[in-house]
Design a protein around this motif. Structure first.
Motif, PDB file in Angstrom:
ATOM      1  N   ARG A   1       0.760  -1.337  -0.057  1.00 16.40           N
ATOM      2  CA  ARG A   1       0.011  -0.136  -0.104  1.00 16.40           C
ATOM      3  C   ARG A   1       0.868   1.366  -0.146  1.00 16.40           C
ATOM      4  O   ARG A   1       0.393   2.329  -0.129  1.00 16.40           O
ATOM      5  CB  ARG A   1      -1.057  -0.105   1.168  1.00 16.40           C
ATOM      6  CG  ARG A   1      -1.935  -1.052   1.011  1.00 16.40           C
ATOM      7  CD  ARG A   1      -2.814  -1.642   2.193  1.00 16.40           C
ATOM      8  NE  ARG A   1      -3.521  -2.582   1.927  1.00 16.40           N
ATOM      9  CZ  ARG A   1      -3.416  -4.056   1.556  1.00 16.40           C
ATOM     10  NH1 ARG A   1      -2.162  -4.175   1.399  1.00 16.40           N
ATOM     11  NH2 ARG A   1      -4.119  -4.818   1.306  1.00 16.40           N
TER      12      ARG A   1
ATOM     13  N   ARG B   1      -4.301  -1.658  -5.579  1.00 11.73           N
ATOM     14  CA  ARG B   1      -4.032  -1.718  -4.283  1.00 11.73           C
ATOM     15  C   ARG B   1      -2.998  -0.633  -3.781  1.00 11.73           C
ATOM     16  O   ARG B   1      -2.981  -0.305  -2.705  1.00 11.73           O
ATOM     17  CB  ARG B   1      -3.600  -3.006  -3.572  1.00 11.73           C
ATOM     18  CG  ARG B   1      -2.075  -3.457  -4.062  1.00 11.73           C
ATOM     19  CD  ARG B   1      -1.936  -4.763  -3.311  1.00 11.73           C
ATOM     20  NE  ARG B   1      -2.737  -5.687  -3.402  1.00 11.73           N
ATOM     21  CZ  ARG B   1      -3.319  -6.442  -2.337  1.00 11.73           C
ATOM     22  NH1 ARG B   1      -2.831  -6.265  -1.403  1.00 11.73           N
ATOM     23  NH2 ARG B   1      -4.270  -7.510  -2.618  1.00 11.73           N
TER      24      ARG B   1
ATOM     25  N   ASP C   1      -6.134   1.878  -1.739  1.00 12.79           N
ATOM     26  CA  ASP C   1      -6.788   0.499  -1.370  1.00 12.79           C
ATOM     27  C   ASP C   1      -8.108   0.544  -0.644  1.00 12.79           C
ATOM     28  O   ASP C   1      -7.791   1.167   0.425  1.00 12.79           O
ATOM     29  CB  ASP C   1      -5.513  -0.447  -0.928  1.00 12.79           C
ATOM     30  CG  ASP C   1      -5.928  -1.913  -0.607  1.00 12.79           C
ATOM     31  OD1 ASP C   1      -6.970  -2.129  -1.511  1.00 12.79           O
ATOM     32  OD2 ASP C   1      -5.342  -2.371   0.356  1.00 12.79           O
TER      33      ASP C   1
ATOM     34  N   GLU D   1      -7.821  -0.256   3.363  1.00 11.52           N
ATOM     35  CA  GLU D   1      -7.374   0.964   4.379  1.00 11.52           C
ATOM     36  C   GLU D   1      -8.514   1.575   4.675  1.00 11.52           C
ATOM     37  O   GLU D   1      -8.736   2.014   5.994  1.00 11.52           O
ATOM     38  CB  GLU D   1      -6.557   1.901   3.525  1.00 11.52           C
ATOM     39  CG  GLU D   1      -5.035   1.330   3.280  1.00 11.52           C
ATOM     40  CD  GLU D   1      -4.179   2.239   2.560  1.00 11.52           C
ATOM     41  OE1 GLU D   1      -4.733   3.222   1.823  1.00 11.52           O
ATOM     42  OE2 GLU D   1      -2.959   2.246   2.791  1.00 11.52           O
TER      43      GLU D   1
END
Length: 176
Positions: free
Chosen positions: A27, A161, A165, A168
């Motif tokens: 991420r 992602r 993403d 999150e």
């Protein structure tokens, strides 16, 4: 605390740290990575190496050409020794790479050799070396805008992602 329970807690904390790093890399999340590495840590990924600051600058924001990554963790063999630990973790990593003439999907099988240190009761990574076992190119990447298996995706959060993403949002703004 009983020594067996202490060992279990330590192994769990180390494994959670390894998981947090993979999530942070996928991420490009600096908070997750900073919560997992000691500031004086070092790394050697073969293609890149140096200090933690150099690692963080390399991973966050990440290369523009690498649009998506996924690190799938396998078993971790952990040897504890007081306030230090050595761990070997198997992984398979997927990368979507812009090759200039379209995106390509690639997959790597590797192992992390990690040295962990426990400071003030907290386990974090002090040093990491990545060993590569195999690599394969999967060819042209799928165009997610066309859906999956002939069916359109019902929302934007189903693909990608590295940036934005959906998980999150699902977990909230946590540091792991």
């Amino acid at each position: 605390m009983d020594s067996s329970l202490t060992e279990l807690v330590d192994r769990t904390a180390i494994r959670h740290c390894i998981e947090r790093i993979a999530r942070g890399e996928d991420r490009r999340n600096a908070d997750l990575l900073q919560a997992s590495w000691w500031p004086d840590a070092t790394y050697d990924y073969g293609v890149q190496g140096g200090s933690f600051d150099e690692y963080l600058a390399w991973v966050v924001p990440g290369a523009d050409a690498i649009k998506n990554t996924q690190h799938i963790l396998g078993q971790s063999y952990i040897e504890l020794s007081g306030n230090t630990a050595k761990a070997e973790t198997h992984l398979v990593s997927y990368h979507r790479v812009d090759m200039g003439e379209g995106d390509q999907d690639t997959c790597i099988g590797a192992r992390y050799l990690d040295l962990f240190e426990k400071r003030d009761g907290e386990w974090r990574l002090a040093s990491r070396t990545m060993l590569y076992d195999w690599s394969t190119e999967w060819g042209d990447a799928i165009d997610w805008s066309q859906g999956l298996m002939g069916m359109p995706l019902t929302a934007d959060h189903f693909s990608g992602r590295a940036v934005g993403d959906h998980s999150e949002k699902f977990f909230g703004d946590r540091k792991g």
